[in-house]
Design a protein around this motif. Structure first.
Motif, short mmCIF file in Angstrom:
data_model
loop_
_atom_site.label_atom_id
_atom_site.label_comp_id
_atom_site.label_asym_id
_atom_site.label_seq_id
_atom_site.Cartn_x
_atom_site.Cartn_y
_atom_site.Cartn_z
N VAL A 64 0.27 2.12 7.28
CA VAL A 64 1.58 1.67 6.80
C VAL A 64 1.90 0.34 7.48
N PHE A 65 2.12 -0.71 6.67
CA PHE A 65 2.37 -2.04 7.19
C PHE A 65 3.80 -2.51 6.89
N TYR A 113 10.87 -8.25 3.81
CA TYR A 113 10.07 -7.62 2.76
C TYR A 113 9.04 -8.64 2.26
N THR A 114 7.79 -8.18 2.11
CA THR A 114 6.76 -9.03 1.49
C THR A 114 5.92 -8.18 0.55
N ARG A 115 5.57 -8.77 -0.58
CA ARG A 115 4.70 -8.05 -1.52
C ARG A 115 3.33 -7.79 -0.89
N GLN A 116 2.89 -8.70 -0.02
CA GLN A 116 1.59 -8.54 0.62
C GLN A 116 1.53 -7.25 1.43
N ASN A 117 2.56 -7.00 2.24
CA ASN A 117 2.59 -5.77 3.03
C ASN A 117 2.77 -4.54 2.14
N HIS A 118 3.51 -4.71 1.07
CA HIS A 118 3.70 -3.61 0.11
C HIS A 118 2.37 -3.18 -0.50
N LEU A 119 1.60 -4.15 -1.03
CA LEU A 119 0.33 -3.83 -1.66
C LEU A 119 -0.70 -3.35 -0.64
N THR A 177 -0.11 -1.68 2.08
CA THR A 177 0.22 -0.28 2.40
C THR A 177 -0.21 0.66 1.28
N LEU A 178 0.07 0.29 0.03
CA LEU A 178 -0.31 1.13 -1.09
C LEU A 178 -1.82 1.34 -1.16
N THR A 218 -6.79 -4.98 6.36
CA THR A 218 -7.60 -5.03 5.15
C THR A 218 -7.12 -3.96 4.20
N GLU A 219 -7.20 -4.22 2.91
CA GLU A 219 -6.69 -3.24 1.93
C GLU A 219 -7.58 -2.01 1.82
N PHE A 220 -8.74 -2.02 2.46
CA PHE A 220 -9.64 -0.88 2.44
C PHE A 220 -9.64 -0.19 3.80
#
Length: 792
Positions: A301-302, A309-315, A317-318, A452-454
């Motif tokens: 969770v980032f 709020y940033t979309r980068q941290n949102h994506l 985390t997802l 990293t997103e992975f």
């Protein structure tokens, strides 16, 4: 010998008759065309622009061609098999076998009357207008003959309108205007470039993305509007970008995060009560840690309280949460805080996956060593073994196999010492493998959480297998490993196994096998009881994660080493240097010492949605030294088979030009090497429905780095050593064609390989294509490969 040409002539006659039948059948594709209509068979699009300096004619022709609807009846080499199937199995019934074949495998005729040329021409004109050709004209002409029709569209254009200047109306003092102004230098719209509506849309998307990472959660691309003045003259336009006047106030301000709620065991229909909440490091963890512990989950969770709020941290985390095996779905929602309308509350919903599962698979096993047969695998999976989303896999396998590799054709050569019991070389294997995948890096050192997103992973493996090669030997294999896997970006994967342990123990060898080991010291050393103690590193780079690209690459590099650390420790302890007859040992057993590199490169060229040209190059080399004279048998290279050179059976080629004696032609362990070179070229194309086709050319061989001798000093395998001056002339070459049944989740493949060059034949006789006789077996016969999945 005199009958051979006659036999081939008969085969060719049959093929010609078959092709003629198919062609005549295809010609009947117009029999269901109504009177006064025609079959729409093709079209062309021509863009004419003598005064167009943008040199985009070819690009525009491709873009305009994509607007044609409906598409003409598809054809392959002038034939229309789908239309032929439709006409052959045509039925008025709405169910039954004929209806299934007609609708699933066939395709109805596309009539010229179905093409609204006026509407298509208007769409083409609009596309040209959007690309800056404000003054254009599009016309069409139909050519019809023998109930078949084609259409030619012609678009006349002149010099496109170009951008003269771009201005941003940003006189407001709101911070958002400053943010937009700061983004202007990287604008996709450049003075002097042709007007392009798509670039304007992309520019709005670009600014939206930048603002989303500055806290502007409610901003949308629609909040920006372009005004374009085309009356400035000289085919130029002036652009003005501004914010809409009626934009909601919440769109124009940035937000920070306040409370973050994590529903760690969420199911659809939950009341979403927050009364039963565990507070952990400023997060609200709901309801408790009975499923996944907070300290393990929060590494993914980032979103941080009081941060922008940033979309980068949102994506990020997802994506990280989606990579956890314990969860099936993940979602994040935001709501404006009830006490502070400049803040957002975040709600993370995690829906658990089934925790435990048991699966039984029956399969047809086909191995690189030439063995094939039925098998069964029982797999137990726990997706949350220790309340940290750890994935525990326990696989129990049982395989019964028969030798299908080598050059044996099913009969024992005259004089062969092989007994009846050995014919077929039956074997069976029992094994179990336990692996635990932990979604984080376990290390004795404190490491930062990788952004990293992975999900970074630690993988622990432990396994045992028992192999019984009837009439030869029994073998026990033990393995243990500790590995890390992480992907810093979509295209790149690192997999490092710092601890790779394997122990192989040979037992119950037969008299026949002992004789072969005694005759071949190289083979004997390959099968010695030994430890493999080392590390493995694999680097994978691929652009296949971008499916829309015409050109895609895949490259896998594997570096494998064993025995180096143990040997160094023995040297520090003053242990005697190893010799061929007295190697160093570990717990009374030899250990292997080698380095190995294997690189697999593939290039995919995509033509349309289903046609593809694939080029592949595999290069590999392994070198034993120090405590070993040979590579372990399990690490040696082989070639041939359904995923290699398909015109040759598994392990039936090499090393080099070595011609295996008849008495060993049923074997599987004499044709291995230290060096491997393989290249493949395959063109894949659709046939009809889930039937796909392929034509291919394969080439390659294996070699030894050293000559090997028996105890009397005689050369074991003449022609087996790698020679940089002659290796290209020693390649085995094959070609062929294949049929694939591709139903998305399952691919059944039939590849028919035809040998072209056989390296182990005498010089001058290696090219065997002229002696091809359509039979199965021998150096000039075909090889049928049946396998699951694509070869590469």
């Amino acid at each position: 010998m005199p009958q051979k040409p006659v036999s081939r002539q008969v085969y060719f006659t049959h093929i010609l008759v078959l092709l003629a039948a198919v062609y005549l059948s295809a010609c009947s594709g117009t029999k269901r065309i109504p009177e006064g209509d025609a079959l729409f068979t093709g079209f062309t699009v021509k863009v004419k622009g003598k005064n167009d300096s943008s040199n985009r004619q070819s690009e525009m022709e491709t873009e305009l061609s994509a607007t044609v609807r409906p598409k003409p009846s598809g054809s392959i080499l002038g034939l229309r098999p789908k239309l032929w199937i439709y006409n052959t199995f045509y039925t008025e019934k709405e169910k039954g076998l004929k209806h299934f074949i007609m609708t699933k495998l066939g395709s109805p005729p596309v009539l010229i009357s179905q093409v609204d040329t006026g509407s298509v021409s208007q769409v083409m004109s609009n596309r040209l207008h959007n690309r800056g050709y404000f003054n254009n004209s599009v016309s069409s002409a139909i050519t019809s003959k023998n109930k078949k029709a084609t259409i030619q569209w012609t678009a006349n254009v002149s010099e496109p309108y170009r951008i003269r200047k771009i201005e941003y109306t940003l006189n407001d003092s709101l911070p958002i205007h400053k943010q937009i102004k700061q983004a202007q230098p990287e604008s996709l719209l450049k003075p002097g470039e042709p007007y392009d509506l798509q670039n304007m849309t992309n520019e709005r998307m670009r600014i939206d993305g930048l603002l989303k990472n500055k806290g502007y959660y409610h901003f949308t691309p629609d909040a920006l509007i372009f005004s374009v003045d085309t009356m400035v003259g000289n085919r130029q336009v002036d652009m003005l970008m501004r914010l809409k006047r009626d934009v909601a106030s919440r769109t124009l301000k940035p937000y920070t995060l306040d409370d973050i709620y994590i529903f760690a065991n969420y199911s659809v229909g939950d009341s979403l009560s927050v009364s039963d909440t565990l507070s952990y490091k400023s997060y609200h963890y709901i309801p408790n840690e009975d499923f996944v512990r907070a300290r393990h989950l929060l590494r993914n969770v980032f979103l941080v309280q009081d941060s922008l709020y940033t979309r980068q941290n949102h994506l990020l985390t997802l994506n990280r949460l989606a990579g956890l095996s314990a969860y099936k779905f993940s979602n994040i929602d935001y709501k404006i805080d009830t006490l502070n309308n400049d803040k957002l509350d975040a709600f993370i919903y995690l829906t658990p996956a089934f925790r435990k599962s048991l699966r039984v698979e029956t399969q047809m096993v086909s191995k690189s060593n030439g063995f094939a047969g039925p098998g069964v695998t029982v797999s137990f999976r726990n997706r949350n073994a220790f309340r940290g989303s750890e994935l525990l896999n326990v696989d129990v396998t049982a395989n019964f196999e028969s030798q299908v590799g080598g050059r044996g054709t099913g009969t024992t050569p005259e004089g062969n010492r092989q007994s009846k019991q050995q014919q077929g070389l039956n074997s069976y294997e029992l094994g179990t493998q336990v692996s635990l995948t932990i979604p984080r890096i376990l290390s004795p050192f404190e490491l930062p959480n990788l952004r990293t997103e992975f999900v970074p992973k630690t993988r622990i493996g432990l396994g045992f297998s028992f192999l019984n090669r009837l009439a030869f030997f029994k073998m026990n294999s033990y393995n243990a490993s500790y590995a890390y896997n992480w992907r810093p970006r979509k295209t790149l994967t690192h997999d490092i196994t710092p601890i790779n342990l394997q122990y192989v123990r040979l037992s119950n060898t037969t008299e026949d096998f002992e004789e072969r080991l005694a005759e071949n010291p190289y083979l004997r050393r390959s099968f010695e009881n030994q430890f493999i103690i080392g590390s493995i590193y694999q680097l994978i780079y691929t652009t296949q994660v971008y499916p829309d690209r015409t050109s895609q690459v895949f490259n896998s590099l594997v570096l494998d080493g064993s025995g180096n650390m143990i040997n160094a420790l023995n040297s520090l302890r003053g242990v005697d240097k190893p010799t061929q007859d007295a190697p160093r040992t570990l717990f009374g057993q030899n250990y292997s010492q080698y380095i190995l590199a294997n690189n697999d490169f593939r290039h995919y060229f995509n033509f349309g949605k289903e046609s593809q040209l694939v080029a592949r190059l595999v290069t590999a080399v392994g070198y034993s030294y120090g405590n070993s004279n040979t590579l372990p048998f399990v690490k040696q290279f082989s070639i041939g088979g359904p995923n290699s050179i398909r015109a040759f059976r598994a392990r039936s080629v090499g090393p080099g030009t070595y011609n295996i004696p008849d008495e060993l032609s049923f074997s599987y362990f004499d044709q291995t090497g230290d060096v491997k070179l393989e290249t493949n070229l395959e063109y894949r194309f659709p046939i009809s429905g889930f039937f796909k086709g392929a034509v291919f050319v394969d080439a390659g061989n294996i070699w030894l780095l050293r000559d090997t001798f028996d105890d009397e000093g005689n050369l074991n395998k003449p022609g087996a050593k790698f020679n940089s001056k002659t290796f290209l002339n020693q390649l085995a070459v094959g070609t062929g064609f294949g049929l694939r049944v591709d139903v998305e989740f399952f691919v059944l493949r039939f590849d028919l390989g035809i040998p072209v060059q056989v390296p182990y034949l005498p010089k001058g006789q290696r090219n065997v294509l002229s002696d091809f006789d359509f039979s199965f077996g021998g150096e000039t016969g075909m090889v049928l490969n049946i396998a699951i999945g694509y070869p590469f």
